[in-house]
Write a protein that holds these residues in place. Structure first.
Motif, PDB file in Angstrom:
ATOM      1  N   HIS A   1      -4.555  15.228  -3.064  1.00 28.25           N
ATOM      2  CA  HIS A   1      -5.028  13.845  -3.067  1.00 28.25           C
ATOM      3  C   HIS A   1      -5.522  13.496  -4.475  1.00 28.25           C
ATOM      4  O   HIS A   1      -6.729  13.371  -4.717  1.00 28.25           O
ATOM      5  CB  HIS A   1      -6.179  13.676  -2.060  1.00 28.25           C
ATOM      6  N   PRO A   2      -4.595  13.348  -5.417  1.00 29.89           N
ATOM      7  CA  PRO A   2      -4.995  13.232  -6.828  1.00 29.89           C
ATOM      8  C   PRO A   2      -5.936  12.060  -7.119  1.00 29.89           C
ATOM      9  O   PRO A   2      -6.794  12.166  -7.999  1.00 29.89           O
ATOM     10  CB  PRO A   2      -3.662  13.034  -7.553  1.00 29.89           C
ATOM     11  N   ILE A   3      -5.791  10.973  -6.395  1.00 31.38           N
ATOM     12  CA  ILE A   3      -6.633   9.808  -6.716  1.00 31.38           C
ATOM     13  C   ILE A   3      -8.052  10.002  -6.158  1.00 31.38           C
ATOM     14  O   ILE A   3      -9.040   9.603  -6.793  1.00 31.38           O
ATOM     15  CB  ILE A   3      -5.972   8.509  -6.188  1.00 31.38           C
ATOM     16  N   ILE A   4      -8.174  10.627  -4.993  1.00 35.76           N
ATOM     17  CA  ILE A   4      -9.520  10.952  -4.501  1.00 35.76           C
ATOM     18  C   ILE A   4     -10.170  11.942  -5.464  1.00 35.76           C
ATOM     19  O   ILE A   4     -11.367  11.839  -5.781  1.00 35.76           O
ATOM     20  CB  ILE A   4      -9.481  11.535  -3.069  1.00 35.76           C
TER      21      ILE A   4
ATOM     22  N   THR B   1       0.861  -1.187   0.000  1.00 34.76           N
ATOM     23  CA  THR B   1       0.000   0.000   0.000  1.00 34.76           C
ATOM     24  C   THR B   1       0.889   1.227   0.000  1.00 34.76           C
ATOM     25  O   THR B   1       1.911   1.256   0.709  1.00 34.76           O
ATOM     26  CB  THR B   1      -0.898   0.014   1.263  1.00 34.76           C
ATOM     27  N   CYS B   2       0.530   2.238  -0.754  1.00 34.17           N
ATOM     28  CA  CYS B   2       1.344   3.453  -0.853  1.00 34.17           C
ATOM     29  C   CYS B   2       1.568   4.079   0.528  1.00 34.17           C
ATOM     30  O   CYS B   2       0.663   4.108   1.361  1.00 34.17           O
ATOM     31  CB  CYS B   2       0.681   4.460  -1.792  1.00 34.17           C
ATOM     32  N   GLY B   3       2.768   4.586   0.732  1.00 27.32           N
ATOM     33  CA  GLY B   3       3.137   5.110   2.053  1.00 27.32           C
ATOM     34  C   GLY B   3       3.166   6.618   2.150  1.00 27.32           C
ATOM     35  O   GLY B   3       3.695   7.151   3.123  1.00 27.32           O
ATOM     36  N   TYR B   4       2.655   7.314   1.176  1.00 27.47           N
ATOM     37  CA  TYR B   4       2.655   8.777   1.274  1.00 27.47           C
ATOM     38  C   TYR B   4       1.346   9.284   1.899  1.00 27.47           C
ATOM     39  O   TYR B   4       1.261   9.422   3.093  1.00 27.47           O
ATOM     40  CB  TYR B   4       2.873   9.408  -0.101  1.00 27.47           C
ATOM     41  N   CYS B   5       0.347   9.550   1.084  1.00 25.33           N
ATOM     42  CA  CYS B   5      -0.827  10.253   1.627  1.00 25.33           C
ATOM     43  C   CYS B   5      -1.887   9.283   2.112  1.00 25.33           C
ATOM     44  O   CYS B   5      -1.779   8.072   1.979  1.00 25.33           O
ATOM     45  CB  CYS B   5      -1.367  11.248   0.609  1.00 25.33           C
ATOM     46  N   SER B   6      -2.950   9.839   2.635  1.00 25.56           N
ATOM     47  CA  SER B   6      -3.980   9.040   3.300  1.00 25.56           C
ATOM     48  C   SER B   6      -4.991   8.429   2.348  1.00 25.56           C
ATOM     49  O   SER B   6      -5.945   7.800   2.795  1.00 25.56           O
ATOM     50  CB  SER B   6      -4.734   9.946   4.262  1.00 25.56           C
ATOM     51  N   THR B   7      -4.808   8.616   1.036  1.00 20.30           N
ATOM     52  CA  THR B   7      -5.779   8.058   0.100  1.00 20.30           C
ATOM     53  C   THR B   7      -5.832   6.539   0.228  1.00 20.30           C
ATOM     54  O   THR B   7      -6.908   5.942   0.179  1.00 20.30           O
ATOM     55  CB  THR B   7      -5.406   8.464  -1.346  1.00 20.30           C
ATOM     56  N   GLY B   8      -4.651   5.916   0.386  1.00 19.19           N
ATOM     57  CA  GLY B   8      -4.628   4.468   0.598  1.00 19.19           C
ATOM     58  C   GLY B   8      -4.617   3.664  -0.682  1.00 19.19           C
ATOM     59  O   GLY B   8      -5.318   2.648  -0.792  1.00 19.19           O
ATOM     60  N   CYS B   9      -3.811   4.072  -1.662  1.00 22.54           N
ATOM     61  CA  CYS B   9      -3.776   3.364  -2.943  1.00 22.54           C
ATOM     62  C   CYS B   9      -3.037   2.035  -2.808  1.00 22.54           C
ATOM     63  O   CYS B   9      -1.949   1.976  -2.230  1.00 22.54           O
ATOM     64  CB  CYS B   9      -3.069   4.212  -3.994  1.00 22.54           C
ATOM     65  N   SER B  10      -3.610   1.007  -3.413  1.00 25.34           N
ATOM     66  CA  SER B  10      -2.918  -0.284  -3.496  1.00 25.34           C
ATOM     67  C   SER B  10      -1.881  -0.206  -4.607  1.00 25.34           C
ATOM     68  O   SER B  10      -2.169   0.282  -5.702  1.00 25.34           O
ATOM     69  CB  SER B  10      -3.911  -1.405  -3.809  1.00 25.34           C
TER      70      SER B  10
ATOM     71  N   LYS C   1      -4.861   3.102 -10.672  1.00 27.76           N
ATOM     72  CA  LYS C   1      -4.151   4.372 -10.869  1.00 27.76           C
ATOM     73  C   LYS C   1      -3.194   4.669  -9.704  1.00 27.76           C
ATOM     74  O   LYS C   1      -3.386   4.183  -8.590  1.00 27.76           O
ATOM     75  CB  LYS C   1      -5.172   5.500 -10.988  1.00 27.76           C
ATOM     76  N   LEU C   2      -2.220   5.508  -9.985  1.00 28.97           N
ATOM     77  CA  LEU C   2      -1.342   6.067  -8.947  1.00 28.97           C
ATOM     78  C   LEU C   2      -1.079   7.516  -9.319  1.00 28.97           C
ATOM     79  O   LEU C   2      -1.117   7.875 -10.502  1.00 28.97           O
ATOM     80  CB  LEU C   2       0.004   5.334  -8.898  1.00 28.97           C
ATOM     81  N   CYS C   3      -0.768   8.331  -8.344  1.00 30.94           N
ATOM     82  CA  CYS C   3      -0.341   9.691  -8.671  1.00 30.94           C
ATOM     83  C   CYS C   3       1.172   9.685  -8.876  1.00 30.94           C
ATOM     84  O   CYS C   3       1.846   8.659  -8.760  1.00 30.94           O
ATOM     85  CB  CYS C   3      -0.762  10.682  -7.583  1.00 30.94           C
ATOM     86  N   LEU C   4       1.702  10.868  -9.164  1.00 30.40           N
ATOM     87  CA  LEU C   4       3.127  11.012  -9.462  1.00 30.40           C
ATOM     88  C   LEU C   4       4.018  10.446  -8.351  1.00 30.40           C
ATOM     89  O   LEU C   4       5.038   9.798  -8.615  1.00 30.40           O
ATOM     90  CB  LEU C   4       3.396  12.514  -9.617  1.00 30.40           C
ATOM     91  N   LYS C   5       3.624  10.673  -7.120  1.00 31.27           N
ATOM     92  CA  LYS C   5       4.462  10.212  -6.001  1.00 31.27           C
ATOM     93  C   LYS C   5       4.482   8.683  -5.952  1.00 31.27           C
ATOM     94  O   LYS C   5       5.526   8.064  -5.761  1.00 31.27           O
ATOM     95  CB  LYS C   5       3.950  10.788  -4.681  1.00 31.27           C
ATOM     96  N   GLY C   6       3.308   8.083  -6.128  1.00 31.79           N
ATOM     97  CA  GLY C   6       3.225   6.627  -6.094  1.00 31.79           C
ATOM     98  C   GLY C   6       4.002   5.988  -7.230  1.00 31.79           C
ATOM     99  O   GLY C   6       4.661   4.944  -7.050  1.00 31.79           O
ATOM    100  N   ILE C   7       3.960   6.592  -8.398  1.00 36.40           N
ATOM    101  CA  ILE C   7       4.630   6.018  -9.576  1.00 36.40           C
ATOM    102  C   ILE C   7       6.137   5.869  -9.343  1.00 36.40           C
ATOM    103  O   ILE C   7       6.765   4.944  -9.833  1.00 36.40           O
ATOM    104  CB  ILE C   7       4.340   6.902 -10.817  1.00 36.40           C
TER     105      ILE C   7
HETATM  106  S1  SF4 Z   1      -2.806   9.551  -4.102  1.00 39.71           S
HETATM  107 FE1  SF4 Z   1      -0.628   9.272  -4.636  1.00 39.71          FE
HETATM  108  S2  SF4 Z   1       0.496   9.617  -2.726  1.00 39.71           S
HETATM  109 FE2  SF4 Z   1      -1.657   9.287  -2.194  1.00 39.71          FE
HETATM  110  S3  SF4 Z   1      -1.823   7.084  -1.742  1.00 39.71           S
HETATM  111 FE3  SF4 Z   1      -2.343   7.342  -3.915  1.00 39.71          FE
HETATM  112  S4  SF4 Z   1      -0.421   7.075  -5.047  1.00 39.71           S
HETATM  113 FE4  SF4 Z   1       0.093   7.399  -2.883  1.00 39.71          FE
END
Ligand code: SF4
Length: 726
Positions: free
Chosen positions: A196-199, A25-34, A60-66
């Motif tokens: 929170h790009p994915i939200i 699970t992504c470790g940056y923001c609180s969105t909680g992307c797998s 999907k992922l945002c720039l940070k997750g990618i």
């Molecule tokens: S929105 Fe971006 S930073 Fe936040 S959990 Fe998803 S991939 Fe990670």
């Protein structure tokens, strides 16, 4: 064929030699992307991709997750413990035993000389829930300090406080699925596309399908405001006045849901009396939104079949942060918009596990939303851990923002900082620097040895980062996600759980208490302690969480999955089951622009960076996209000061100064400047950070500055360049 499209090169995706994808699970923001991390033949993390079947991000992922796989091997990682007697001496490498002995001895020495609370602990929103729980057990049950808090006081404390005051408990009642059902979305102080790009993507897809109105309240024309049907550029710090005025119109025009108010809320009369003072005409003079717009928004919201409000730091980081959250809850209670699909008060949290610390860290009390103030809660946890209930204090100690002033006065002599960076994140950092220099002992536990706060430490403990370890995070919508261990910790870095357990062994009481060695073992304690409670985890296991790509709490033992929403039956957590409608008188207590400091200073985020750039500042592409702090300034204001686009300018407040690149834009009004908050020695050299009386959260977004043209552009450019190298 137009424009020779046939001859264009096809997109080629570089083959990175991935032989295995590992779920986490992504470790940056609180969105909680797998997320899945790709490993090459040597076991190195070389790629990241979103997980298609995950409900949160749907591939999907945002720039940070990618680029997240790059952080394992980034510059500045710590791979061995470091030790020194005095903070101005060079560090020497130490064994784990030597470093941990030094930490335990310093804690004992300071507590013996100055009392248990003279040693403080400040943690984070970044480590796993199992680690938070273990740290809480260590801090409350072994070390026994009451001055223990997390950096979540800087971001989510007002949301916690507001939920508790309105509903009798913390816990966001809604979920992302509410976007699929709402008929009106009010977003206050929340710039979703960048934060929170994915939200944001979930919201935008739902809006494209169903076309619900989007109303954005923000002093700045944010990216989200540009997409709004109605943008309310509210005066800084006056959200409460606007919310009172919306409620006044709803009650005055009989648009409230009387049946819901009578059945599920208390203290309506006092609330109605207060809001009667905030008619739109009077309110408009304070909040800066014209009375017709206030009326239109109130009617749109109240007449929607289901309406929801989201918010982030624009509400929380204010001297009225907790009141702002209560004001949102008031609005949703009088319109019966709590606990139903599309009707909710949803705080969009910040850090990956800000929710986990709220639930289980014991920072504000005891685990599982228990409190120190309730004897039954103290008794229950003491029995579970096997200690004397009288070892616990009878009320919570200092918040993070009160711990630093207590160091100034000598009340606190030693500090343990875990995965947070107050030298960049706290307001008025010149004052924080002096505070850290005053400590008898500072231990910094972090994945990065070059985190700015470490400059002041006596001991540095290198922690494993993100998916170098295993555990769970809870996201914004109460979804417990699994962080699977993807690679081994770098060098001699250790999981935070291991570090806490090793410190516990160095205390007599710590040896008497059970500290499970594995995260999964700790999770069993969470299941036991949550059974039958509001935040019920008892129906979850690691396998089930992974299979479902996250499970929302409550999830009872016999439930197949978790509940999407809280309070669907209208029963709240107060003993009488009723939510509170709370009157919110407005007190104007901010520092305001004046003749000497004529601009509001506003701050926020950019999509490329996370918090103080401890991680994202080391990721090549993120840093290239956003390498330097800048200031948005209105062209009309700039003209009168001879400040030009692309030049450097100096900002000065009553606390300090900062030099930034100038970006002229109409996104900010003539009396305001905006700076992203991520950069060291920048925005928080200027901020005042007055505290909210309920949540003790600082008002980062409201203080006064002046702007000066920089005389020596070359020197400013050289300094800027030096600050960017790492
Ligand atoms: S929105 Fe971006 S930073 Fe936040 S959990 Fe998803 S991939 Fe990670």
């Amino acid at each position: 064929m137009l424009f020779g499209r046939k001859n264009k090169n096809p997109i080629r995706i570089a083959d990175k030699g991935v032989v295995e994808w590992k779920y986490t699970t992504c470790g940056y923001c609180s969105t909680g992307c797998s997320i899945e991390v790709g490993l090459d033949r040597k076991g190195m993390a070389v790629s990241s991709r979103g997980v298609g079947g995950a409900d949160v991000n749907r591939g999907k992922l945002c720039l940070k997750g990618i680029f997240e796989h790059e952080l394992f091997d980034a510059a500045g990682r710590g791979d061995t413990p470091l030790l020194r007697d005095r903070r101005f001496e060079p560090f020497g490498a130490a064994s784990w035993n030597t470093a941990l002995d030094a930490v335990a001895e310093a804690i004992k020495r300071i507590q013996a000389a100055h009392g248990r609370d003279a040693f403080a602990i400040v943690s984070t929103g970044q480590i796993m829930t199992e680690e938070f729980y273990t740290l809480g057990k260590l801090a409350r049950g072994v070390i026994g300090t009451n001055n223990y808090d997390g950096n979540t006081t800087l971001c989510m404390a007002s949301a916690v406080s507001g939920y508790k005051r309105s509903f009798g408990s913390d816990g966001p009642p809604g979920c992302y699925d509410d976007f699929e059902h709402t008929d009106c979305l009010l977003a206050i102080g929340s710039n979703l596309p960048e934060q929170h790009p994915i939200i944001f993507w979930r919201m935008r897809e739902a809006r494209e399908r169903r076309g619900f109105p989007l109303i954005v309240v923000d002093p700045r024309v944010t990216m989200l405001a540009q997409m709004a049907d109605v943008h309310l550029p509210v005066n800084p710090g006056t959200d409460v006045v606007l919310l009172n005025a919306l409620a006044q119109v709803i009650l005055d025009e009989g648009l409230e849901d009387r049946a819901y108010i009578e059945a599920h809320t208390a203290e309506f009369d006092a609330f109605a009396q207060l809001v009667a003072q905030y008619d739109p005409r009077s309110a408009s003079r304070i909040c800066g939104i014209d009375e017709d717009t206030i009326r239109n928004v109130a009617r749109t919201y109240a007449r929607a079949g289901a309406a929801m409000t989201i918010w982030t730091m624009g509400i929380n980081q204010s001297t009225h942060g907790s009141d702002g959250v209560v004001g949102i809850n008031n609005l949703n209670l009088i319109t019966a918009n709590i606990g139903k699909p599309g009707g909710t008060s949803l705080s969009i949290t910040g850090q990956s596990n800000a929710m986990g610390t709220r639930e289980w860290s014991s920072c504000s009390g005891l685990p599982g939303y228990r409190t120190l103030e309730k004897p039954a809660d103290r008794e229950e946890i003491a029995n579970f851990w096997g200690i004397d209930p009288d070892f616990f204090p009878k009320r919570r100690g200092l918040f993070q923002t009160d711990i630093f002033p207590a160091i100034e006065t000598g009340q606190i002599r030693g500090l343990w900082i875990i995965a947070t960076n107050p030298m960049t994140s706290m307001p008025n950092t010149p004052r924080i620097r002096k505070t850290l220099e005053k400590l008898d002992f500072l231990v910094v536990q972090d994945a990065y040895r070059d985190v700015e706060t470490n400059e002041y430490s006596h001991v540095y403990l290198p922690a494993a980062v993100w998916a170098e370890k295993q555990g769970t995070f809870t996201n914004t919508e109460r979804r417990v996600n699994l962080v699977r261990n993807v690679v081994e910790p770098r060098g001699d870095a250790k999981p935070d759980l291991w570090i806490f357990n090793e410190v516990a062994k160095r205390f007599e009481q710590g040896r008497a208490i059970t500290f499970p060695e594995t995260a999964e073992g700790v999770f069993e304690e969470l299941r036991d302690l949550s059974r039958g409670r509001m935040l019920d985890y008892s129906g979850m296991t690691y396998e089930k969480i992974e299979a479902q790509r996250g499970i929302q709490w409550p999830c009872a033992e016999d439930a197949e999955t978790g509940a999407r929403r809280l309070y669907t039956d209208g029963r709240f957590q107060y003993p009488d089951g009723k939510a509170r409608l709370i009157p919110l008188p407005f007190v104007d207590n901010n520092e305001r622009p004046d003749g000497d400091y004529p601009f509001w200073l506003n701050s926020g985020r950019v999509v490329e960076h996370f918090h103080t750039r401890t991680r994202t500042g080391k990721i090549g592409n993120l840093n290239k996209f956003s390498p330097t702090p800048y200031m948005e300034m209105n062209p009309d204001a700039a003209k009168s000061l001879s400040v030009e686009h692309g030049c450097y300018a100096r900002l000065v407040s009553r606390r300090g100064d900062a030099v930034v690149l100038v970006q002229l834009t109409q996104r900010v009004p003539p009396d305001m400047v905006f700076i992203p908050f991520h950069f060291h020695e920048c925005v928080n050299r200027l901020t005042l950070g007055l505290l909210d009386p309920h949540s003790r959260q600082p008002a980062y977004k409201q203080c006064a500055v002046r702007v000066e043209a920089v005389a020596d552009e070359d020197e400013a450019a050289a300094r800027n360049h030096a600050a960017r190298t790492y």
